[in-house]
Design a protein around this motif. Structure first.
Motif, PDB file in Angstrom:
ATOM      1  N   LEU A  19      29.122   9.347  -4.460  1.00  0.00           N
ATOM      2  CA  LEU A  19      30.428   8.242  -4.264  1.00  0.00           C
ATOM      3  C   LEU A  19      29.046   6.890  -4.755  1.00  0.00           C
ATOM      4  O   LEU A  19      28.348   6.717  -5.284  1.00  0.00           O
ATOM      5  CB  LEU A  19      30.180   7.518  -2.896  1.00  0.00           C
ATOM      6  CG  LEU A  19      30.956   7.986  -1.732  1.00  0.00           C
ATOM      7  CD1 LEU A  19      30.763   7.506  -0.313  1.00  0.00           C
ATOM      8  CD2 LEU A  19      32.884   8.150  -2.261  1.00  0.00           C
ATOM      9  N   TRP A  20      29.749   6.137  -5.905  1.00  0.00           N
ATOM     10  CA  TRP A  20      29.387   4.851  -6.608  1.00  0.00           C
ATOM     11  C   TRP A  20      28.455   3.672  -5.345  1.00  0.00           C
ATOM     12  O   TRP A  20      28.878   3.314  -4.547  1.00  0.00           O
ATOM     13  CB  TRP A  20      30.060   4.681  -7.386  1.00  0.00           C
ATOM     14  CG  TRP A  20      29.258   3.727  -8.152  1.00  0.00           C
ATOM     15  CD1 TRP A  20      28.207   3.163  -8.979  1.00  0.00           C
ATOM     16  CD2 TRP A  20      30.349   2.679  -9.486  1.00  0.00           C
ATOM     17  NE1 TRP A  20      28.908   2.515 -10.110  1.00  0.00           N
ATOM     18  CE2 TRP A  20      29.566   1.887 -10.646  1.00  0.00           C
ATOM     19  CE3 TRP A  20      32.054   1.999  -9.087  1.00  0.00           C
ATOM     20  CZ2 TRP A  20      30.036   0.914 -11.097  1.00  0.00           C
ATOM     21  CZ3 TRP A  20      31.990   0.660  -9.685  1.00  0.00           C
ATOM     22  CH2 TRP A  20      31.105   0.036 -10.772  1.00  0.00           C
ATOM     23  N   GLU A  22      27.533   1.133  -6.746  1.00  0.00           N
ATOM     24  CA  GLU A  22      27.814  -0.192  -6.761  1.00  0.00           C
ATOM     25  C   GLU A  22      29.188  -0.254  -6.734  1.00  0.00           C
ATOM     26  O   GLU A  22      30.136  -1.434  -7.376  1.00  0.00           O
ATOM     27  CB  GLU A  22      27.360  -0.452  -8.636  1.00  0.00           C
ATOM     28  CG  GLU A  22      25.603  -0.715  -8.582  1.00  0.00           C
ATOM     29  CD  GLU A  22      25.242  -0.142  -9.825  1.00  0.00           C
ATOM     30  OE1 GLU A  22      25.824  -0.597 -11.109  1.00  0.00           O
ATOM     31  OE2 GLU A  22      24.176   0.367 -10.563  1.00  0.00           O
ATOM     32  N   ASN A  23      29.937   0.701  -6.342  1.00  0.00           N
ATOM     33  CA  ASN A  23      31.248   0.220  -6.236  1.00  0.00           C
ATOM     34  C   ASN A  23      31.582  -0.969  -5.582  1.00  0.00           C
ATOM     35  O   ASN A  23      31.333  -1.469  -4.568  1.00  0.00           O
ATOM     36  CB  ASN A  23      32.246   1.366  -4.998  1.00  0.00           C
ATOM     37  CG  ASN A  23      33.633   1.483  -4.879  1.00  0.00           C
ATOM     38  OD1 ASN A  23      34.344   0.490  -5.881  1.00  0.00           O
ATOM     39  ND2 ASN A  23      34.074   1.186  -3.890  1.00  0.00           N
ATOM     40  N   LYS A  25      34.515  -2.731  -4.448  1.00  0.00           N
ATOM     41  CA  LYS A  25      35.900  -2.675  -3.695  1.00  0.00           C
ATOM     42  C   LYS A  25      35.347  -2.764  -2.040  1.00  0.00           C
ATOM     43  O   LYS A  25      34.717  -1.823  -1.781  1.00  0.00           O
ATOM     44  CB  LYS A  25      36.917  -1.267  -4.154  1.00  0.00           C
ATOM     45  CG  LYS A  25      37.518  -1.580  -4.972  1.00  0.00           C
ATOM     46  CD  LYS A  25      38.685  -0.313  -5.137  1.00  0.00           C
ATOM     47  CE  LYS A  25      39.139  -0.183  -6.808  1.00  0.00           C
ATOM     48  NZ  LYS A  25      39.969   0.835  -6.433  1.00  0.00           N
ATOM     49  N   TYR A  57      35.176   7.504  -9.460  1.00  0.00           N
ATOM     50  CA  TYR A  57      35.822   6.329  -9.554  1.00  0.00           C
ATOM     51  C   TYR A  57      36.724   5.903  -9.153  1.00  0.00           C
ATOM     52  O   TYR A  57      36.407   4.605  -8.737  1.00  0.00           O
ATOM     53  CB  TYR A  57      36.369   7.135 -11.495  1.00  0.00           C
ATOM     54  CG  TYR A  57      35.409   8.529 -12.263  1.00  0.00           C
ATOM     55  CD1 TYR A  57      33.887   7.376 -12.161  1.00  0.00           C
ATOM     56  CD2 TYR A  57      35.832   8.435 -12.607  1.00  0.00           C
ATOM     57  CE1 TYR A  57      33.246   7.985 -13.424  1.00  0.00           C
ATOM     58  CE2 TYR A  57      34.648   9.917 -13.696  1.00  0.00           C
ATOM     59  CZ  TYR A  57      33.714   9.050 -13.973  1.00  0.00           C
ATOM     60  OH  TYR A  57      32.667  10.299 -14.709  1.00  0.00           O
ATOM     61  N   ASP A  58      38.040   6.277  -8.395  1.00  0.00           N
ATOM     62  CA  ASP A  58      38.922   5.533  -7.096  1.00  0.00           C
ATOM     63  C   ASP A  58      39.214   6.804  -6.334  1.00  0.00           C
ATOM     64  O   ASP A  58      39.012   7.347  -6.273  1.00  0.00           O
ATOM     65  CB  ASP A  58      39.854   5.321  -7.672  1.00  0.00           C
ATOM     66  CG  ASP A  58      40.623   4.952  -7.542  1.00  0.00           C
ATOM     67  OD1 ASP A  58      40.095   3.509  -6.729  1.00  0.00           O
ATOM     68  OD2 ASP A  58      42.359   5.096  -6.892  1.00  0.00           O
ATOM     69  N   HIS A  60      36.792   5.868  -3.082  1.00  0.00           N
ATOM     70  CA  HIS A  60      35.781   5.872  -2.196  1.00  0.00           C
ATOM     71  C   HIS A  60      36.431   5.111  -0.884  1.00  0.00           C
ATOM     72  O   HIS A  60      35.375   6.413   0.264  1.00  0.00           O
ATOM     73  CB  HIS A  60      35.044   4.799  -2.915  1.00  0.00           C
ATOM     74  CG  HIS A  60      33.973   4.962  -3.950  1.00  0.00           C
ATOM     75  ND1 HIS A  60      35.181   4.924  -4.918  1.00  0.00           N
ATOM     76  CD2 HIS A  60      32.943   5.371  -4.084  1.00  0.00           C
ATOM     77  CE1 HIS A  60      33.920   4.889  -5.979  1.00  0.00           C
ATOM     78  NE2 HIS A  60      32.690   5.176  -5.840  1.00  0.00           N
ATOM     79  N   ARG A  91      34.118   3.468 -16.911  1.00  0.00           N
ATOM     80  CA  ARG A  91      34.653   3.115 -15.231  1.00  0.00           C
ATOM     81  C   ARG A  91      34.769   1.778 -14.913  1.00  0.00           C
ATOM     82  O   ARG A  91      36.075   1.800 -13.669  1.00  0.00           O
ATOM     83  CB  ARG A  91      33.263   3.543 -14.808  1.00  0.00           C
ATOM     84  CG  ARG A  91      33.008   3.144 -12.857  1.00  0.00           C
ATOM     85  CD  ARG A  91      31.171   2.920 -12.672  1.00  0.00           C
ATOM     86  NE  ARG A  91      30.502   4.141 -12.709  1.00  0.00           N
ATOM     87  CZ  ARG A  91      31.255   5.098 -11.796  1.00  0.00           C
ATOM     88  NH1 ARG A  91      31.506   5.391 -10.600  1.00  0.00           N
ATOM     89  NH2 ARG A  91      30.815   6.093 -12.051  1.00  0.00           N
ATOM     90  N   ARG A  92      34.692   0.781 -15.191  1.00  0.00           N
ATOM     91  CA  ARG A  92      35.008  -0.625 -14.795  1.00  0.00           C
ATOM     92  C   ARG A  92      36.904  -0.680 -14.947  1.00  0.00           C
ATOM     93  O   ARG A  92      37.789  -1.110 -14.390  1.00  0.00           O
ATOM     94  CB  ARG A  92      33.783  -1.197 -15.652  1.00  0.00           C
ATOM     95  CG  ARG A  92      32.750  -2.006 -14.647  1.00  0.00           C
ATOM     96  CD  ARG A  92      31.693  -2.775 -15.843  1.00  0.00           C
ATOM     97  NE  ARG A  92      30.230  -2.462 -14.953  1.00  0.00           N
ATOM     98  CZ  ARG A  92      30.061  -2.742 -14.164  1.00  0.00           C
ATOM     99  NH1 ARG A  92      30.113  -3.454 -12.996  1.00  0.00           N
ATOM    100  NH2 ARG A  92      29.064  -2.746 -13.906  1.00  0.00           N
ATOM    101  N   LEU A  95      38.214   1.354 -12.120  1.00  0.00           N
ATOM    102  CA  LEU A  95      38.117   0.131 -11.019  1.00  0.00           C
ATOM    103  C   LEU A  95      39.491  -0.942 -11.488  1.00  0.00           C
ATOM    104  O   LEU A  95      40.021  -1.209 -10.229  1.00  0.00           O
ATOM    105  CB  LEU A  95      36.974  -0.023 -11.033  1.00  0.00           C
ATOM    106  CG  LEU A  95      36.460  -1.048  -9.645  1.00  0.00           C
ATOM    107  CD1 LEU A  95      36.149  -0.531  -8.115  1.00  0.00           C
ATOM    108  CD2 LEU A  95      35.361  -1.887 -10.043  1.00  0.00           C
TER     109      LEU A  95
END
Length: 136
Positions: A19-20, A22-23, A25, A57-58, A60, A91-92, A95
């Motif tokens: 998992l990222w 800094e996500n 969402k 990337y999507d 989470h 990545r952004r 997102l």
């Protein structure tokens, strides 16, 4: 997005997902409950997006909800896997595209739908009130 990226269908164990941190969402508790309920009612109908090294990337929230619901690290989900790691800018873009490129409702089409369908689908009073205001 760069033309040199391709996406292939794959499966992944949710315990292998990276998992990222800094996500940005988030999901409300009510939306998380609806997401889990829908998953359990109709299964996985949306894929998650991951990189070659299982970096998410999507998806989470779906992963977090499944883990919290006890599905376990070995539970497999369908993903689209990128052919190479995405840059930070890519990545952004993924997102934002995964959130911003959603359709909108044609409220006139809903006019004849039975109220109990909306309740069964998990729409709460606040959401329905907002829709009602938007339709007016």
């Amino acid at each position: 997005m760069a033309k040199d990226i391709t996406w292939t269908h794959d499966t992944i164990r949710i315990g292998d997902c990276e998992l990222w941190e800094e996500n940005p969402k988030q999901i409300t508790e009510a939306a998380a409950k609806r997401l889990l309920r829908d998953w359990e009612r109709v299964g996985q109908f949306q894929t998650l997006a991951v990189g070659p090294d299982n970096e998410v990337y999507d998806g989470h929230q779906r992963i977090k909800i499944l883990m919290a619901a006890g599905y376990g690290a070995d539970y497999e989900v369908k993903v689209l896997r990128s052919s190479r790691p995405l840059t930070e800018a890519e990545r952004r873009k993924v997102l934002f595209a995964s959130t911003m490129n959603e359709g909108h409702w044609d409220f006139d089409e809903f006019a004849g739908w039975p109220d109990d369908w909306f309740e069964d689908a998990g729409f709460d009073f606040d959401t329905l009130s907002t829709w009602n205001d938007q339709a007016a």
